[in-house]
Design an enzyme around this catalytic site. Sequence first.
Site, PDB file in Angstrom:
ATOM      1  N   ASP A   5       0.491 -10.267   1.701  1.00 53.20           N
ATOM      2  CA  ASP A   5       0.510  -9.874   0.282  1.00 53.20           C
ATOM      3  C   ASP A   5       0.127 -11.081  -0.577  1.00 53.20           C
ATOM      4  O   ASP A   5       0.116 -12.217  -0.099  1.00 53.20           O
ATOM      5  CB  ASP A   5       1.910  -9.363  -0.107  1.00 53.20           C
ATOM      6  CG  ASP A   5       1.981  -8.859  -1.538  1.00 53.20           C
ATOM      7  OD1 ASP A   5       0.971  -8.335  -2.050  1.00 53.20           O
ATOM      8  OD2 ASP A   5       3.045  -9.002  -2.176  1.00 53.20           O
ATOM      9  N   CYS A  70      -0.451  -4.794   0.156  1.00 51.27           N
ATOM     10  CA  CYS A  70      -0.810  -5.054  -1.234  1.00 51.27           C
ATOM     11  C   CYS A  70      -1.849  -4.015  -1.634  1.00 51.27           C
ATOM     12  O   CYS A  70      -2.940  -3.961  -1.047  1.00 51.27           O
ATOM     13  CB  CYS A  70      -1.399  -6.463  -1.337  1.00 51.27           C
ATOM     14  SG  CYS A  70      -2.017  -6.858  -2.982  1.00 51.27           S
ATOM     15  N   ASN A  71      -1.502  -3.197  -2.596  1.00 50.36           N
ATOM     16  CA  ASN A  71      -2.424  -2.152  -3.051  1.00 50.36           C
ATOM     17  C   ASN A  71      -3.672  -2.769  -3.684  1.00 50.36           C
ATOM     18  O   ASN A  71      -4.790  -2.278  -3.501  1.00 50.36           O
ATOM     19  CB  ASN A  71      -1.753  -1.263  -4.093  1.00 50.36           C
ATOM     20  CG  ASN A  71      -0.596  -0.462  -3.518  1.00 50.36           C
ATOM     21  OD1 ASN A  71      -0.712   0.722  -3.274  1.00 50.36           O
ATOM     22  ND2 ASN A  71       0.536  -1.106  -3.285  1.00 50.36           N
ATOM     23  N   THR A  72      -3.458  -3.837  -4.452  1.00 46.48           N
ATOM     24  CA  THR A  72      -4.560  -4.453  -5.189  1.00 46.48           C
ATOM     25  C   THR A  72      -5.608  -4.990  -4.211  1.00 46.48           C
ATOM     26  O   THR A  72      -6.813  -4.858  -4.442  1.00 46.48           O
ATOM     27  CB  THR A  72      -4.015  -5.592  -6.076  1.00 46.48           C
ATOM     28  OG1 THR A  72      -2.809  -5.144  -6.685  1.00 46.48           O
ATOM     29  CG2 THR A  72      -4.987  -5.994  -7.144  1.00 46.48           C
ATOM     30  N   CYS A 186       2.433  -0.576  -6.128  1.00 47.44           N
ATOM     31  CA  CYS A 186       2.345  -2.020  -5.876  1.00 47.44           C
ATOM     32  C   CYS A 186       3.559  -2.335  -5.018  1.00 47.44           C
ATOM     33  O   CYS A 186       4.669  -1.876  -5.317  1.00 47.44           O
ATOM     34  CB  CYS A 186       2.398  -2.793  -7.195  1.00 47.44           C
ATOM     35  SG  CYS A 186       2.702  -4.566  -7.015  1.00 47.44           S
ATOM     36  N   THR A 187       3.338  -3.103  -3.953  1.00 45.62           N
ATOM     37  CA  THR A 187       4.437  -3.322  -2.996  1.00 45.62           C
ATOM     38  C   THR A 187       5.594  -4.132  -3.585  1.00 45.62           C
ATOM     39  O   THR A 187       6.682  -4.153  -3.019  1.00 45.62           O
ATOM     40  CB  THR A 187       3.906  -4.021  -1.733  1.00 45.62           C
ATOM     41  OG1 THR A 187       3.136  -5.159  -2.143  1.00 45.62           O
ATOM     42  CG2 THR A 187       3.049  -3.073  -0.916  1.00 45.62           C
ATOM     43  N   HIS A 188       5.363  -4.791  -4.701  1.00 43.21           N
ATOM     44  CA  HIS A 188       6.472  -5.514  -5.353  1.00 43.21           C
ATOM     45  C   HIS A 188       7.508  -4.565  -5.973  1.00 43.21           C
ATOM     46  O   HIS A 188       8.667  -4.905  -6.110  1.00 43.21           O
ATOM     47  CB  HIS A 188       5.939  -6.393  -6.485  1.00 43.21           C
ATOM     48  CG  HIS A 188       5.345  -7.683  -6.040  1.00 43.21           C
ATOM     49  ND1 HIS A 188       4.114  -7.768  -5.432  1.00 43.21           N
ATOM     50  CD2 HIS A 188       5.819  -8.959  -6.135  1.00 43.21           C
ATOM     51  CE1 HIS A 188       3.845  -9.039  -5.172  1.00 43.21           C
ATOM     52  NE2 HIS A 188       4.864  -9.783  -5.594  1.00 43.21           N
TER      53      HIS A 188
HETATM   54  N1  DGL Z   1       1.864  -6.576  -4.333  1.00 47.81           N
HETATM   55  C1  DGL Z   1       0.564  -6.385  -4.878  1.00 47.81           C
HETATM   56  C2  DGL Z   1       0.179  -4.890  -4.810  1.00 47.81           C
HETATM   57  O1  DGL Z   1       0.715  -4.124  -4.014  1.00 47.81           O
HETATM   58  C3  DGL Z   1       0.237  -6.866  -6.254  1.00 47.81           C
HETATM   59  C4  DGL Z   1       0.861  -8.002  -6.914  1.00 47.81           C
HETATM   60  C5  DGL Z   1      -0.177  -8.867  -7.645  1.00 47.81           C
HETATM   61  O2  DGL Z   1      -0.692  -9.757  -6.993  1.00 47.81           O
HETATM   62  O3  DGL Z   1      -0.471  -8.625  -8.827  1.00 47.81           O
HETATM   63  O4  DGL Z   1      -0.703  -4.454  -5.510  1.00 47.81           O
END
Ligand code: DGL
Length: 269
Positions: A5, A70-72, A186-188
């Site tokens: 991530d 990480c989706n992004t 978003c995984t966060h």
């Molecule tokens: N955890 C990341 C996601 O799933 C994004 C966090 C980031 O870098 O902005 O998209």
Amino acid sequence: MLVFDSGLGGLTVARALRRLAAGQVRLDYAADFAGFPYGDWEEDALKAHLVALMGRLLQRSAASVVVIACNTASTVALEALRAQYPHISFVGTVPAIKPAAQATQSGVIGVLATPGTVRREYTEKLVHTFAWHHRVVLHGARGLAALAEEKLRTGKVDGEQLRREIAPAFVQAADGAHTDVVVLGCTHYPLLLPELRKAAPWPVLFIDPSDAIARQALRVMQQARGRKGAAAPLQVALLTGEAAGWTRWELVNLLEGEGFGKIVMLEDA
Ligand code: DGL
């Protein structure tokens, strides 16, 4: 298996993997703190960065399966990563629009994700394929991933900021239909789940895909190796830089608590 991530959001997937396959899979973790947050990166630059960085990570981890937690990153670089590293099985993470479309009663779905993820063609295709018959409100939240990291560090969340970050995902349409399902894209964000439930203007179903991603990663791992693989005692966290706002000690403490007994800074390695 390597879980990757931009920061600490991938821990939501690593935790799910540990819950589902405790002791059976060796899990390494990689956090690109030097590139965090990915939400505002320009698409081509992020893709090139991810392809190059993956090469460096694969020199340090013997993983045959890499979870892009990480989706992004997944929505921009999954295809390029698969093309560049064909010997690796990549598992991606993309907004859970399909389960949301199945779960909504009101037909109004909110998607919370980074500004990058909501802009992607990949996300648009998911909406057109699975939720074309619903109203989908995509909201690119600028500071939510950082709030989640802050919670990991301090245990605290600024409730007012959280409310502001999520508000646009909640809508009431002219016909009275309300958002009733919100995708955590978003995984966060699952790190903030209790606070999100409190901050929501009305109760909704939050879709946390961590377990589904972990199950998919374990299926891929079994196919890739025909078996689950022996656990190794020392799981490694690979970092590309310091995490903003964290002391080295705080970070080591957190990662050790998550089961990563060895921490490697890529630039010193
Ligand atoms: N955890 C990341 C996601 O799933 C994004 C966090 C980031 O870098 O902005 O998209």
